[in-house]
Design an enzyme around this catalytic site. Structure first.
Site, PDB file in Angstrom:
ATOM      1  N   LYS A  83     -12.202  -3.041  -3.882  1.00 21.79           N
ATOM      2  CA  LYS A  83     -12.671  -1.661  -3.853  1.00 21.79           C
ATOM      3  C   LYS A  83     -11.540  -0.674  -4.075  1.00 21.79           C
ATOM      4  O   LYS A  83     -11.763   0.414  -4.556  1.00 21.79           O
ATOM      5  CB  LYS A  83     -13.425  -1.357  -2.566  1.00 21.79           C
ATOM      6  CG  LYS A  83     -12.603  -1.422  -1.311  1.00 21.79           C
ATOM      7  CD  LYS A  83     -13.435  -0.961  -0.128  1.00 21.79           C
ATOM      8  CE  LYS A  83     -12.666  -1.094   1.163  1.00 21.79           C
ATOM      9  NZ  LYS A  83     -12.616  -2.425   1.727  1.00 21.79           N
ATOM     10  N   LYS A 102      -8.674  -9.988  -8.600  1.00 25.37           N
ATOM     11  CA  LYS A 102      -9.890 -10.061  -7.802  1.00 25.37           C
ATOM     12  C   LYS A 102     -10.620  -8.720  -7.797  1.00 25.37           C
ATOM     13  O   LYS A 102     -10.007  -7.658  -7.937  1.00 25.37           O
ATOM     14  CB  LYS A 102      -9.585 -10.520  -6.381  1.00 25.37           C
ATOM     15  CG  LYS A 102      -8.928  -9.476  -5.510  1.00 25.37           C
ATOM     16  CD  LYS A 102      -9.014  -9.877  -4.043  1.00 25.37           C
ATOM     17  CE  LYS A 102      -8.864  -8.645  -3.171  1.00 25.37           C
ATOM     18  NZ  LYS A 102      -9.981  -8.309  -2.333  1.00 25.37           N
ATOM     19  N   LYS A 158       0.809  -1.213   0.000  1.00 21.93           N
ATOM     20  CA  LYS A 158       0.000   0.000   0.000  1.00 21.93           C
ATOM     21  C   LYS A 158       0.845   1.268   0.000  1.00 21.93           C
ATOM     22  O   LYS A 158       0.345   2.341  -0.303  1.00 21.93           O
ATOM     23  CB  LYS A 158      -0.981  -0.004   1.186  1.00 21.93           C
ATOM     24  CG  LYS A 158      -2.098  -1.048   1.010  1.00 21.93           C
ATOM     25  CD  LYS A 158      -3.319  -0.787   1.883  1.00 21.93           C
ATOM     26  CE  LYS A 158      -4.453  -1.744   1.482  1.00 21.93           C
ATOM     27  NZ  LYS A 158      -5.612  -1.699   2.351  1.00 21.93           N
TER      28      LYS A 158
HETATM   29  P1  ATP Z   1      -9.195  -3.476  -0.435  1.00 23.31           P
HETATM   30  O1  ATP Z   1      -8.994  -3.418  -1.924  1.00 23.31           O
HETATM   31  O2  ATP Z   1      -9.181  -2.121   0.240  1.00 23.31           O
HETATM   32  O3  ATP Z   1      -8.345  -4.499   0.251  1.00 23.31           O
HETATM   33  P2  ATP Z   1     -11.363  -5.307  -0.650  1.00 23.31           P
HETATM   34  O4  ATP Z   1     -12.230  -5.066  -1.830  1.00 23.31           O
HETATM   35  O5  ATP Z   1     -10.342  -6.397  -0.744  1.00 23.31           O
HETATM   36  O6  ATP Z   1     -10.699  -3.926  -0.257  1.00 23.31           O
HETATM   37  P3  ATP Z   1     -11.809  -5.790   2.131  1.00 23.31           P
HETATM   38  O7  ATP Z   1     -12.489  -4.781   2.982  1.00 23.31           O
HETATM   39  O8  ATP Z   1     -10.314  -5.925   2.170  1.00 23.31           O
HETATM   40  O9  ATP Z   1     -12.277  -5.546   0.616  1.00 23.31           O
HETATM   41  O10 ATP Z   1     -12.407  -7.229   2.400  1.00 23.31           O
HETATM   42  C1  ATP Z   1     -13.571  -7.497   3.149  1.00 23.31           C
HETATM   43  C2  ATP Z   1     -13.844  -8.990   3.037  1.00 23.31           C
HETATM   44  O11 ATP Z   1     -14.215  -9.332   1.696  1.00 23.31           O
HETATM   45  C3  ATP Z   1     -12.630  -9.863   3.355  1.00 23.31           C
HETATM   46  O12 ATP Z   1     -13.091 -10.986   4.078  1.00 23.31           O
HETATM   47  C4  ATP Z   1     -12.107 -10.272   2.003  1.00 23.31           C
HETATM   48  O13 ATP Z   1     -11.404 -11.496   2.033  1.00 23.31           O
HETATM   49  C5  ATP Z   1     -13.387 -10.371   1.188  1.00 23.31           C
HETATM   50  N1  ATP Z   1     -13.171 -10.108  -0.247  1.00 23.31           N
HETATM   51  C6  ATP Z   1     -12.708  -8.953  -0.768  1.00 23.31           C
HETATM   52  N2  ATP Z   1     -12.653  -9.017  -2.118  1.00 23.31           N
HETATM   53  C7  ATP Z   1     -13.096 -10.252  -2.458  1.00 23.31           C
HETATM   54  C8  ATP Z   1     -13.297 -10.944  -3.725  1.00 23.31           C
HETATM   55  N3  ATP Z   1     -13.040 -10.357  -4.886  1.00 23.31           N
HETATM   56  N4  ATP Z   1     -13.794 -12.201  -3.705  1.00 23.31           N
HETATM   57  C9  ATP Z   1     -14.061 -12.803  -2.527  1.00 23.31           C
HETATM   58  N5  ATP Z   1     -13.896 -12.238  -1.315  1.00 23.31           N
HETATM   59  C10 ATP Z   1     -13.430 -10.966  -1.259  1.00 23.31           C
HETATM   60 MG    MG Z   2      -8.719  -6.589   0.781  1.00 25.44          MG
END
Ligand code: ATP
Ligand code: MG
Length: 330
Positions: A196, A193, A112
């Site tokens: 966000k 994946k 990050k």
């Molecule tokens: P960031 O990009 O800021 O890491 P993120 O989209 O990965 O955000 P998080 O808040 O890190 O979202 O994750 C929240 C939950 O959602 C965690 O349990 C993570 O493993 C799950 N998760 C996030 N993205 C995915 C995905 N594409 N498929 C399945 N599970 C996901």
């Molecule tokens: Mg994440």
């Protein structure tokens, strides 16, 4: 019953489809087998500078989405991290057990901050707060995605170190790897994946967006230059992602979907997947909006959940303070 704990950061106006299918859907199921605690990680969210009004709104939004997905707060407390002050209190004690070198090895911090930017110390010590989140509740398991594995490792290391130095006081948690946890890929870059912070607007399905907007995004998802609808992540990541989304939401096994779509075109797959998505998300979206319509009631749920969580947290913190030699107030 064994305890589990999980949380998400309130860093967006809506959870995305990956959060929902990869995490939330499982949280709902886990309530049947575990004593589950789910929190909104608002203290963690401070590591990213956010407008205060927005952060407050997103905290309610995130909690409402847990409940709308099916987390039952009468069974599983749904609370806000900052409502339980033991989180940062335990973090301080754990910080004093963490070596600088160990904290520096966390890859998420390195990732990050790799692009430059102004990293704050909070982002650096984030894994120690996460360790406190988990250890406060004597969690036996922590459902985490692959991206959080290293942070769970340091949590285990800290618990073991504490127990060695001060006699056993903390439970060492195990990762809970979901067997069929769907990993949802970015619609535009299906080898990555859905995320966000990384996905483009078109690559990500936000659950609270207009259904027509989400249907459009499915219809413009990247596929490939073949015409066969087949599950093959290696060679056909886009088509496989759509099949996965359809399968999880409709409850139809993928081989059955392959038969169903035999001889049909990608357009058919997209239209049907879009329909399945819109139908599945509609009740979730309606329920979320309903909960947000009555913020006082939502706040009451959060308050009573924080009370229940706080009881457990206070007991753990008192134990920890005593072990390390802090004089108890009378
Ligand atoms: P960031 O990009 O800021 O890491 P993120 O989209 O990965 O955000 P998080 O808040 O890190 O979202 O994750 C929240 C939950 O959602 C965690 O349990 C993570 O493993 C799950 N998760 C996030 N993205 C995915 C995905 N594409 N498929 C399945 N599970 C996901
Ligand atoms: Mg994440």
């Amino acid at each position: 019953r064994q305890r589990i704990l999980s949380g998400m950061q309130p860093t967006n106006d809506s959870l995305h489809l990956g959060n929902y299918l990869g995490a939330l859907v499982n949280w709902v199921k886990l309530q049947d087998d575990f004593d589950a605690y789910y929190f909104v990680a608002d203290l963690h969210a401070l590591t990213v500078p956010t407008d205060p009004k927005l952060l407050r709104a997103r905290t309610r939004l995130t909690a409402a989405q847990y409940i709308a997905a099916g987390v039952d707060p009468t069974r599983s407390p749904v609370f806000v991290q900052s409502h339980v002050p033991e989180h940062p209190q335990l973090m301080w004690v754990l910080s004093c057990l963490t070596s600088y070198g160990e904290a520096s090895r966390m890859t998420q911090f390195k990732d990050k901050t790799a692009k430059g930017g102004n990293a704050n110390v909070g982002l650096f010590t984030y894994p120690i707060l996460m360790a406190a989140d988990i250890l406060l509740y004597d969690a036996a398991y922590v459902p985490v995605g692959e991206d959080q594995r290293q942070h769970l490792e340091i949590t285990r290391d800290l618990a073991e170190r504490f127990n060695q130095r001060f006699k056993k006081a903390l439970r060492v948690p195990e990762p809970y790897i979901v067997k069929e946890g769907a990993k949802i890929m970015d619609l535009q870059e299906p080898t990555q994946k859905m995320s966000k912070s990384q996905s483009s607007e078109l690559g990500m399905i936000n659950l609270l967006d207009e259904p027509s907007r989400n249907a459009k995004k499915i219809k413009s998802a990247v596929t490939d230059s073949e015409t066969v609808i087949r599950y093959d992540v290696e060679n056909k990541p886009g088509v496989s992602n759509l099949l996965m989304i359809h399968s999880v939401l409709s409850g139809t096994p993928i081989p059955q979907l392959e038969d169903h779509f035999a001889g049909k075109q990608y357009g058919h797959l997209k239209v049907e997947t879009a329909d399945v998505l819109v139908d599945a998300v509609a009740p979730f979206r309606a329920r979320t909006l309903e909960l947000l319509d009555d913020p006082a009631e939502l706040d009451r749920i959060l308050a009573s959940s924080a009370d229940r969580a706080g009881e457990v947290a206070a007991r753990t913190l008192a134990r920890v303070y005593d072990k390390v030699g802090l004089l108890a107030p009378v």
